[in-house]
Scaffold this active site. Structure first.
Site, PDB file in Angstrom:
ATOM      1  N   THR A  44      66.070  94.121 -25.650  1.00 46.20           N
ATOM      2  CA  THR A  44      67.415  94.224 -26.218  1.00 46.20           C
ATOM      3  C   THR A  44      67.678  93.094 -27.216  1.00 46.20           C
ATOM      4  O   THR A  44      68.370  93.293 -28.221  1.00 46.20           O
ATOM      5  CB  THR A  44      68.475  94.180 -25.098  1.00 46.20           C
ATOM      6  OG1 THR A  44      68.165  95.196 -24.155  1.00 46.20           O
ATOM      7  CG2 THR A  44      69.870  94.408 -25.635  1.00 46.20           C
ATOM      8  N   HIS A  47      66.489  94.452 -30.307  1.00 46.54           N
ATOM      9  CA  HIS A  47      67.292  95.596 -30.779  1.00 46.54           C
ATOM     10  C   HIS A  47      68.610  95.131 -31.395  1.00 46.54           C
ATOM     11  O   HIS A  47      69.150  95.798 -32.283  1.00 46.54           O
ATOM     12  CB  HIS A  47      67.581  96.566 -29.634  1.00 46.54           C
ATOM     13  CG  HIS A  47      66.346  97.217 -29.085  1.00 46.54           C
ATOM     14  ND1 HIS A  47      66.279  97.772 -27.834  1.00 46.54           N
ATOM     15  CD2 HIS A  47      65.115  97.375 -29.630  1.00 46.54           C
ATOM     16  CE1 HIS A  47      65.053  98.253 -27.633  1.00 46.54           C
ATOM     17  NE2 HIS A  47      64.338  98.016 -28.707  1.00 46.54           N
ATOM     18  N   CYS A  97      91.320  94.394 -14.530  1.00 44.13           N
ATOM     19  CA  CYS A  97      91.413  95.851 -14.753  1.00 44.13           C
ATOM     20  C   CYS A  97      91.056  96.602 -13.469  1.00 44.13           C
ATOM     21  O   CYS A  97      90.553  96.023 -12.511  1.00 44.13           O
ATOM     22  CB  CYS A  97      90.491  96.270 -15.899  1.00 44.13           C
ATOM     23  SG  CYS A  97      88.734  96.171 -15.521  1.00 44.13           S
TER      24      CYS A  97
END
Ligand SMILES: [Zn+2]
Ligand SMILES: [Zn+2]
Length: 342
Positions: A44, A47, A97
């Site tokens: 990653t 990427h 949240c």
């Protein structure tokens, strides 16, 4: 302490990872400064150079797998001391949240991730919230600890939480790489029988060393191997670490009725799902994203008790980031590449 440090940065999209001098960050309220001792290099990280995921202001210090020593406490931090050996959960979540309150922090919509939207661990120092750090016992090396937040905790989250993998189940792991080899060990320690696929003999051999039945899909049809493995029934869970249309097609075709397909990788942008088998056999397709801090705490304990062995490949210095990236892209290593510090 010095004011500047070495760091691996993305200076502009489309370029390559570079070592730069950056100011040593200072811990704010509720944060700690960690002197990084090892950081895991993830595909990653490479990427991110594409710019498809916005990282905020550049240059950004990458690296989301790290371990080191706490060297400075920000205001309001009381639970930790300088000298503590730690690693860090990647997601910096809001805590307010509905997902955070339910313990599903991997779904927090306003999270910032270490090494993505905030500076990461391929540096001499990194600042992280004290809420993210997890103690690393003395018997786990820094390099082993560094790869736990992603390569190991992500597989743990996928298999145990999303897949509900447990004793007596038969699991198919598509792809034996940095994630898959830990998936084999986690599924085995949960009491499952594991089949693992690769097209490379050395990857098959490593998976078998950790208790999987290996299938070299370069010369053996997967359907036949799975039929033998499960007496024609199909597997309970497929873990897709490849993430192509082909891996999705193959994986879905060898599930038992009611089986679960865990989407861990996403190489192709879209997958094709055959509608009739999905409907007729009540298959479940389940996304798996990252891990929680509790997942990381759990895998630290699995490593400490010897149930899971972090698989390390090769080490490079920060200055050798270009060689490290080239080695990662060559794909010849199963074990994680990590960056050392002097
Ligand atoms: Zn990663
Ligand atoms: Zn949240």
């Amino acid at each position: 302490m010095t004011d500047t440090m070495r760091a691996v940065v993305i200076a502009n999209y489309g370029g390559s990872l570079k070592v730069a001098n950056r100011p040593v960050p200072r811990p704010g309220f509720g944060e700690v400064l960690i002197k990084v001792r090892a950081s895991g290099l993830c595909s990653t990280d490479l990427h991110l150079l594409s710019g498809r995921q916005p990282l905020g202001d550049l240059p950004r210090i990458v690296g989301h797998e790290l371990a080191g020593k706490v060297v400075e406490l920000g205001e309001g931090v009381s639970r930790w001391r300088t000298g503590d050996r730690v690693t860090a959960a990647i997601d910096v979540t809001c805590g307010r949240c509905r997902h955070c309150l339910a313990g599903e922090t991997q779904l927090c919509r306003t999270m910032q991730r270490i090494g993505f939207e905030r500076d990461g661990g391929h540096a001499d120092f990194v600042v992280v919230p004290a809420a993210n750090i997890v103690e690393v016992p003395a018997e786990i090396s820094y390099e082993a600890a560094a790869i736990l937040p992603d390569a190991v905790a992500c597989m743990y989250h996928s298999l145990i939480h999303q897949g509900g993998v447990g004793i007596g189940q038969r699991i198919l792991i598509l792809g034996v790489g940095g994630l898959g080899i830990h998936g084999v060990q986690i599924a085995r320690s949960a009491g499952a029988e594991v089949m693992a696929t690769s097209r490379q003999a050395h990857r098959i051999a490593l998976a078998e060393q950790y208790g999987a039945i290996g299938v070299n899909t370069a010369d053996q049809p997967l359907a036949v191997a799975v039929a033998e493995f499960t007496d024609g029934e199909g597997v309970d869970v497929v873990v897709d670490n490849i993430g192509t249309r082909e891996s999705v097609r193959q994986g879905l075709s060898v599930l038992r009725p009611g089986g679960k397909f865990l989407v861990v990788a996403y190489l192709d942008e879209t997958f094709e799902i055959p509608s009739i088998p999905l409907f007729k056999t009540e298959l479940e397709i389940i996304g798996c994203r990252g891990s929680t801090k509790q997942d990381l705490i759990d895998v630290v304990r699995l490593v400490q008790t010897g149930l899971v062995t972090p698989i390390l490949g090769a080490s490079y210095t920060l200055e050798q980031i270009a060689q490290a990236a080239a080695r990662l892209e060559s794909g010849d290593l199963v074990g994680r590449i990590w960056l050392t510090r002097d």
